[in-house]
Design a protein around this motif. Structure first.
Motif, PDB file in Angstrom:
ATOM      1  N   SER A   1       4.510  10.386  -3.272  1.00 58.10           N
ATOM      2  CA  SER A   1       4.786   9.450  -2.184  1.00 58.10           C
ATOM      3  C   SER A   1       5.495  10.124  -0.993  1.00 58.10           C
ATOM      4  O   SER A   1       5.229   9.837   0.139  1.00 58.10           O
ATOM      5  N   GLU A   2       6.526  10.917  -1.372  1.00 57.34           N
ATOM      6  CA  GLU A   2       7.274  11.605  -0.099  1.00 57.34           C
ATOM      7  C   GLU A   2       6.465  12.417   0.560  1.00 57.34           C
ATOM      8  O   GLU A   2       6.290  12.269   1.918  1.00 57.34           O
ATOM      9  N   ARG A   3       5.455  13.183   0.048  1.00 55.02           N
ATOM     10  CA  ARG A   3       4.530  14.077   0.745  1.00 55.02           C
ATOM     11  C   ARG A   3       3.659  13.291   1.589  1.00 55.02           C
ATOM     12  O   ARG A   3       3.483  13.740   2.717  1.00 55.02           O
ATOM     13  N   ARG A   4       3.197  12.463   0.952  1.00 52.40           N
ATOM     14  CA  ARG A   4       2.229  11.434   1.903  1.00 52.40           C
ATOM     15  C   ARG A   4       2.884  11.023   3.040  1.00 52.40           C
ATOM     16  O   ARG A   4       2.375  10.996   4.150  1.00 52.40           O
ATOM     17  N   LYS A   5       3.991  10.251   2.888  1.00 53.44           N
ATOM     18  CA  LYS A   5       4.753   9.701   4.028  1.00 53.44           C
ATOM     19  C   LYS A   5       5.211  10.863   5.255  1.00 53.44           C
ATOM     20  O   LYS A   5       4.812  10.602   6.392  1.00 53.44           O
ATOM     21  N   LEU A   6       5.546  12.151   4.687  1.00 56.12           N
ATOM     22  CA  LEU A   6       5.678  13.112   5.299  1.00 56.12           C
ATOM     23  C   LEU A   6       4.252  13.481   6.140  1.00 56.12           C
ATOM     24  O   LEU A   6       4.272  13.499   7.528  1.00 56.12           O
ATOM     25  N   GLU A   7       3.082  13.543   5.784  1.00 57.06           N
ATOM     26  CA  GLU A   7       1.897  13.841   6.333  1.00 57.06           C
ATOM     27  C   GLU A   7       1.714  12.837   7.391  1.00 57.06           C
ATOM     28  O   GLU A   7       1.185  13.113   8.402  1.00 57.06           O
ATOM     29  N   GLU A   8       1.923  11.441   6.849  1.00 57.51           N
ATOM     30  CA  GLU A   8       1.708  10.376   7.725  1.00 57.51           C
ATOM     31  C   GLU A   8       2.400  10.558   8.926  1.00 57.51           C
ATOM     32  O   GLU A   8       2.043  10.378  10.161  1.00 57.51           O
ATOM     33  N   ARG A   9       3.901  10.770   8.699  1.00 56.56           N
ATOM     34  CA  ARG A   9       4.671  10.970  10.059  1.00 56.56           C
ATOM     35  C   ARG A   9       4.323  12.148  10.911  1.00 56.56           C
ATOM     36  O   ARG A   9       4.448  12.101  12.144  1.00 56.56           O
ATOM     37  N   LEU A  10       4.093  13.222  10.182  1.00 58.18           N
ATOM     38  CA  LEU A  10       3.232  14.252  10.977  1.00 58.18           C
ATOM     39  C   LEU A  10       1.847  13.893  11.796  1.00 58.18           C
ATOM     40  O   LEU A  10       1.810  14.265  13.032  1.00 58.18           O
ATOM     41  N   ARG A  11       1.186  13.169  11.287  1.00 59.12           N
ATOM     42  CA  ARG A  11       0.007  12.793  12.241  1.00 59.12           C
ATOM     43  C   ARG A  11       0.290  11.771  13.261  1.00 59.12           C
ATOM     44  O   ARG A  11      -0.186  11.865  14.317  1.00 59.12           O
ATOM     45  N   ASP A  12       1.562  11.027  13.112  1.00 60.68           N
ATOM     46  CA  ASP A  12       1.630   9.918  14.091  1.00 60.68           C
ATOM     47  C   ASP A  12       2.615  10.782  15.067  1.00 60.68           C
ATOM     48  O   ASP A  12       2.348  10.234  16.232  1.00 60.68           O
ATOM     49  N   ASP A  13       3.405  11.797  14.769  1.00 59.86           N
ATOM     50  CA  ASP A  13       4.171  12.314  15.587  1.00 59.86           C
ATOM     51  C   ASP A  13       3.227  13.947  16.277  1.00 59.86           C
ATOM     52  O   ASP A  13       4.318  14.706  16.900  1.00 59.86           O
ATOM     53  N   ALA A  14       2.275  14.005  15.764  1.00 66.73           N
ATOM     54  CA  ALA A  14       1.635  15.443  15.993  1.00 66.73           C
ATOM     55  C   ALA A  14       1.599  15.636  17.590  1.00 66.73           C
ATOM     56  O   ALA A  14       1.170  14.863  18.136  1.00 66.73           O
TER      57      ALA A  14
END
Length: 415
Positions: free
Chosen positions: A237-250
């Motif tokens: 879950s935490e990794r997925r949240k981080l990936e989604e945040r990275l995509r949003d802030d990329a």
């Protein structure tokens, strides 16, 4: 067979044979029986079987008295271990006539050693389960029902062992994942290929969900038949949240869809690595990864599936690569992996792992029935390949050769 031959067979048999009456008095015993049973006796005498085995099997006399049939198996392969010794036997008792029984004793000399090994392995497994906080470990029978449940699984899934044993694996899936069909498909793939991997939501007992990365491995018997499955599920879950945040802030350096390096950023790093490899004479390899029948499958399953597939390719490439490797999206559906300090042979090994892992990947939700493969071309810096463009061209040539030879292949560049 003559009576003399029968007597020789009885005396010299490697299996212990003991003739006894209904109260356990020994009428005759061959050499193997005396050798195997002597460690169990208190006096070294084998005159009375039930008394000799009283310390390890005190109920033998009662079991014989309680057997009501005229003949038949009274005790079947009872496992015995001599007190304080490494001597083990399996004991069977057969009633052959009124008042007459035969005890059959077989050697299990490695029994104690095996039990010790099993006990140590169980202790290590429990230690691992206690130390690894985010990985659930459990097993299924061939129909997909849970038959063992670890402490780690209880911690991750928040289902107690008493409530989950005997339940289908589908109990752990949210309703929208078409539970039984998804489980059947996953287990069929694991049985066919040995293992498979998927990502998707899992449901806790209270109805809440978390994102999990799950590996299902087929358990096989000596004949190679599937007898069950082991499951290792990681709370990601935490990794997925981080990936989604990275995509949003990329920024422009990151591909918005997959989270790997964008084309320009990848080329910037690649140029630096090629220059360093040439300067210091270090090897450098590159993989060019391209999905098979991408446009056809997207036309059949929709753009949403295409996006999910691209994310899966990027995820597989990152999972198999080292932290020093660079994964980039260099085309619409093409990915490249840059491998510093790696020769062509090492690149081929990694490419094969990526190819194999992709073919075992199980998509979630409505795409669970779709199977996807890819081709990989591999090239390395050499006297004739001295630039990023040269590496890409060579890897592209190898990729074309893979496509020409068929789908789901890895080919290395060879002039």
């Amino acid at each position: 067979m003559t009576p003399e031959a029968l007597l020789d067979l009885f005396l010299l048999s490697p299996v212990g044979l003991v003739g006894i009456d209904e109260v356990g008095r020994v009428e005759v015993a061959n050499l193997a029986a005396r050798r195997l049973l002597t460690p169990f006796t208190r006096t070294g005498s084998l005159d009375e079987l039930f008394d000799a085995l009283g310390a390890v099997a005190p109920d033998l006399s009662a079991r014989v008295r309680g057997f009501g049939g005229p003949r038949g198996v009274v005790v079947d392969n009872l496992q015995l271990l001599a007190p304080g010794q490494q001597q083990g036997v399996f004991l069977s008792i057969v009633k052959v006539a009124a008042g007459r029984l035969v005890a059959v004793v077989t050697d299990a000399a490695e029994l104690a050693t095996a039990q010790g090994v099993i006990a140590r392995l169980q202790q290590r497994l429990h230690a691992i389960e206690g130390a690894v906080r985010e990985y659930a470990i459990y097993t299924l029978d061939t129909a997909g029902y849970i038959d063992s449940w670890s402490v780690a699984a209880e911690r991750v899934h928040q289902w107690p062992e008493s409530a989950i044993i005997g339940q289908s694996m589908s109990t752990l899936l949210p309703p929208d994942q078409v539970g039984l069909a998804h489980v059947d498909d996953t287990l069929s793939l694991a049985a066919r290929n040995g293992w498979c991997q998927e990502e998707g939501h899992r449901q806790r007992q209270d109805g809440t969900t978390f994102w999990a990365s799950t590996v299902v491995t087929a358990l096989r018997d000596a004949a190679g038949e599937t007898i069950g499955f082991s499951v290792v599920s990681h709370d990601a879950s935490e990794r997925r949240k981080l990936e989604e945040r990275l995509r949003d802030d990329a920024s422009s350096t990151t591909d918005y869809l997959t989270g790997v390096s964008a084309r320009r950023a990848f080329f910037d790093v690649a140029q630096s690595e090629v220059a360093r490899a040439r300067r210091y004479g270090q090897p450098l390899a590159m993989l060019l990864v391209d999905p098979d029948r991408f446009r056809t499958l997207v036309d059949e399953s929709g753009e949403a599936f295409g996006n999910e597939w691209l994310r899966a390719i990027a995820w597989v490439c990152r999972q198999e690569s080292r932290t020093t490797d660079v994964v980039g999206r260099v085309g619409g559906e093409a990915f490249a992996v840059l491998l510093p300090s790696t020769e062509l042979s090492g690149g081929l090994v990694l490419a094969e792992r990526i190819r194999e892992r992709m073919q075992r990947h199980v998509f979630g939700g409505e795409f669970q029935m779709v199977r996807c493969t890819l081709c990989v071309g591999v090239a390395e810096v050499s006297e004739g390949i001295t630039s990023v463009d040269g590496l890409l061209t060579a890897a592209g040539t190898a990729l074309d050769r893979a496509r020409q030879a068929g789908m789901n292949l890895v080919v290395g560049y060879d002039v």
